[in-house]
Every structure is written in structure tokens, then in C-alpha cells.
Scaffold this motif. Structure first.
Motif, mmCIF file in Angstrom:
data_model
loop_
_atom_site.group_PDB
_atom_site.id
_atom_site.type_symbol
_atom_site.label_atom_id
_atom_site.label_comp_id
_atom_site.label_asym_id
_atom_site.label_seq_id
_atom_site.Cartn_x
_atom_site.Cartn_y
_atom_site.Cartn_z
ATOM 1 N N THR A 1 111.879 31.135 21.389
ATOM 2 C CA THR A 1 111.329 29.863 20.915
ATOM 3 C C THR A 1 110.010 30.127 20.201
ATOM 4 N N MET B 1 106.211 29.592 18.876
ATOM 5 C CA MET B 1 105.064 28.889 19.450
ATOM 6 C C MET B 1 104.815 27.593 18.689
ATOM 7 N N ALA C 1 105.419 32.606 15.509
ATOM 8 C CA ALA C 1 106.033 33.165 16.717
ATOM 9 C C ALA C 1 104.972 33.357 17.792
ATOM 10 N N GLU C 2 105.429 33.473 19.024
ATOM 11 C CA GLU C 2 104.494 33.715 20.120
ATOM 12 C C GLU C 2 103.736 35.019 19.867
ATOM 13 N N GLY C 3 102.424 34.962 20.062
ATOM 14 C CA GLY C 3 101.600 36.156 19.891
ATOM 15 C C GLY C 3 101.204 36.448 18.453
ATOM 16 N N GLU C 4 101.614 35.563 17.539
ATOM 17 C CA GLU C 4 101.287 35.801 16.132
ATOM 18 C C GLU C 4 100.041 35.043 15.679
ATOM 19 N N ALA D 1 105.721 25.446 21.489
ATOM 20 C CA ALA D 1 106.445 26.087 22.597
ATOM 21 C C ALA D 1 107.705 25.294 22.948
ATOM 22 N N LYS E 1 98.054 27.800 25.465
ATOM 23 C CA LYS E 1 99.166 28.613 24.948
ATOM 24 C C LYS E 1 98.890 29.043 23.521
ATOM 25 N N LEU E 2 98.067 28.235 22.865
ATOM 26 C CA LEU E 2 97.892 28.347 21.421
ATOM 27 C C LEU E 2 96.448 27.999 21.114
ATOM 28 N N SER F 1 98.471 33.443 20.548
ATOM 29 C CA SER F 1 99.030 32.812 19.349
ATOM 30 C C SER F 1 97.924 31.980 18.705
#
Ligand SMILES: Nc1ncnc2c1ncn2[C@@H]1O[C@H](COP(=O)(O)OP(=O)(O)O)[C@@H](O)[C@H]1O
Ligand SMILES: [Mg+2]
Length: 256
Positions: free
Chosen positions: A4, A6, A30-33, A66, A171-172, A203
Motif C-alpha cells: 500500500t 503511503m 511509497a512507504e519510506g520514500e 496509508a 507515519k508521514l 516517508s
């Protein structure tokens, strides 16, 4: 199977009155991007960023963070706006850092850091304090816990603002020109903190004119003009070999 994203924006439109300032933005982080959003003043960057945490309502299109719709839930195929408490809860999972630091002037640095976790999340102060102190160390301000914002430099205040956002365990993270109000010699210390966050896998969406930072840290650079993303891709491509004349002329101005 794909993870999924972000952030996923689909055909996002936003009007102010009859003025269409965001004109159909599609974008995925994307997650972590790290996505760096660059573009001229007035192109709709701040407005789009504010739509991501529902500080502004989109007029058409959707944004998910997310995997959850921002501001709405789907009910029998129609979108219904969430209750204020639900909006606040989702917003609290997204950290936002502005050009102007907006610290609470009557609170110490550490009090600034624990205010939201304790009031919004109803955390025990001891836990919020412990995490807050670790975050101050991380942003290089362990010795400033008891200082008041006015006694700090702009760069220090912005690092406190970042630590305050992180103390909500987002999360972001969204950054809107976090270094634009700083004296030039203070920009680097804030960018260093952001670089560290990116390296730790946060992210992030960063609106910035710091092209060097974007080139080095971004996974994706998106160039926005007049409410649309004109082009996006890896930094080396968008910043080094842009396809569009509008991107080239913008870069020529900010790099001169
Ligand atoms: N609250 C508002 N009410 C009316 N117009 C606004 C408001 N905020 C921004 N705008 C207008 O929307 C456009 C995009 O602004 P903004 O998102 O701040 O651009 P950027 O961040 O790229 O400089 C501009 O024309 C601006 O004047
Ligand atoms: Mg702006």
C-alpha cells in the motif's frame, strides 16, 4: 502483490472560489520514500500539501494516506466526510512543518514537544517526555529542553518544530518550505535533520527550493506549475535533464 502506498492522490482538484488552483494531481509516494515538490510561487504546492491532511477539502478526486481516505469514508459507493474527531485522529498521524515554526511561545521547548501527545493522544506525560528528550538529542538540542522559543535561533526553532511533529510518531511528514524563512547560514542544520529522517526511512513530502537537497535526498522530484505536475521522476532526470521547457526555465531561475 504491491505494498500500500503511503500517499496516493488521484485527480485531485481544489478551488478557491472560482479559482481552480489544483487541477488534477495524481501522485504516489511509497512507504519510506521522499518526494520533493518544486515549482514557482502560486503554483498550488502549499494548497496540495494542505489537502493531504484535510486542512483544505478537495473539490474532486481523492487522497489516501496509508490506504485510508483522507477526510472521508466510503459508504455505499459514496464519500461521506468523517466526523471532526476522526479527522483529528487521522491528521495526528501526519506531521507537518511549515515555513514559520508556530511554536507555542509561552511553553518551553520540552512543553511544546509533549503538548499534543498528552492532550490529543492522552499519553502519560512521562512517556511523552522521555521520547521528547530523545528527539531533542536527535535534532541536536538536548540542552535546550527548558529554553523558551524566543531565545532560540530560527534554525533551532525549526528543529524543535520537527521534533514536536515527530513526537506524535507520525507515519508521514509534510514539509512546506521549512528553510525559506531562515538566514542562509541556518539552512544547513535543518536540512541535516531532514536528511537524517529520510535515511531512517521516514516517508516525506517536501516542498522546497533547495535543489541540492532535492537532488541528493529525493527518490522522486515533481515539478508543479499552475496547479498541475508538469513532470516527475528521479532527481537526476527532472533536475538534470528536464523534458519540459517550463521546468527548464524554473530551474534556471532558482539555480542562478
Ligand atoms: N486561502 C486561500 N484563499 C484564496 N486563494 C488562495 C488561498 N490560499 C492560496 N490561494 C491561491 O491559490 C494559489 C496557489 O497558492 P499556494 O498553494 O499557496 O501556492 P504555492 O505554495 O505553490 O506558492 C495562489 O494563486 C494563491 O493566491
Ligand atoms: Mg507555498
Amino acid at each position: 502483490m504491491t505494498a500500500t502506498p503511503m500517499v496516493e492522490a488521484n485527480r485531485v482538484h481544489k478551488y478557491y472560489g472560482s479559482n481552480l488552483v489544483v487541477r488534477g494531481i495524481d501522485l504516489t509516494v511509497a512507504e519510506g520514500e521522499v518526494l520533493c515538490l518544486v515549482g514557482p510561487s502560486g503554483s498550488g504546492k502549499s494548497t496540495f500539501l494542505r489537502c493531504i491532511n484535510h486542512l483544505e477539502k478537495v473539490d474532486a478526486g481523492t487522497i489516501s494516506v496509508a490506504g485510508e481516505l483522507v477526510g472521508y469514508r466510503e459508504h455505499n459507493g459514496r464519500l461521506r466526510e468523517l466526523r471532526d474527531s476522526e479527522i483529528a485522529k487521522r491528521r495526528s498521524e501526519i506531521g507537518m512543518v511549515f515555513q514559520h515554526f508556530n511554536l507555542f511561545p509561552h511553553m518551553t521547548v520540552l512543553e511544546n514537544l509533549i503538548e499534543a501527545p498528552v492532550r490529543v493522544r492522552r499519553e502519560k506525560p512521562t512517556e511523552a517526555i522521555e521520547r521528547g528528550q530523545a528527539l531533542l538529542t536527535r535534532v541536536g538540542l538536548a540542552d535546550k529542553a527548558d529554553a523558551y522559543p524566543r531565545s532560540l535561533s530560527g534554525g533551532q526553532q525549526q528543529r524543535v518544530a520537527i521534533a514536536r511533529a515527530l513526537n506524535m510518531r507520525p507515519k508521514l511528514m509534510l514539509f512546506d518550505e521549512p528553510t525559506s524563512a531562515l538566514d542562509p547560514e541556518l539552512v544547513g542544520e535543518v536540512l541535516d535533520v531532514m536528511r537524517g529522517l529520510a535515511a531512517d526511512g521516514m516517508s516525506m513530502i517536501v516542498v522546497t527550493h533547495e535543489i541540492g537537497f532535492a537532488r541528493e535526498v529525493a527518490n522522486t522530484v515533481a515539478f508543479m506549475d499552475d496547479g498541475v505536475i508538469v513532470e516527475s521522476g528521479p532527481p537526476a532526470q527532472v533536475l538534470g535533464d528536464p523534458r519540459h521547457e517550463r521546468t527548464r526555465s524554473f530551474l534556471a531561475k532558482v539555480l542562478s
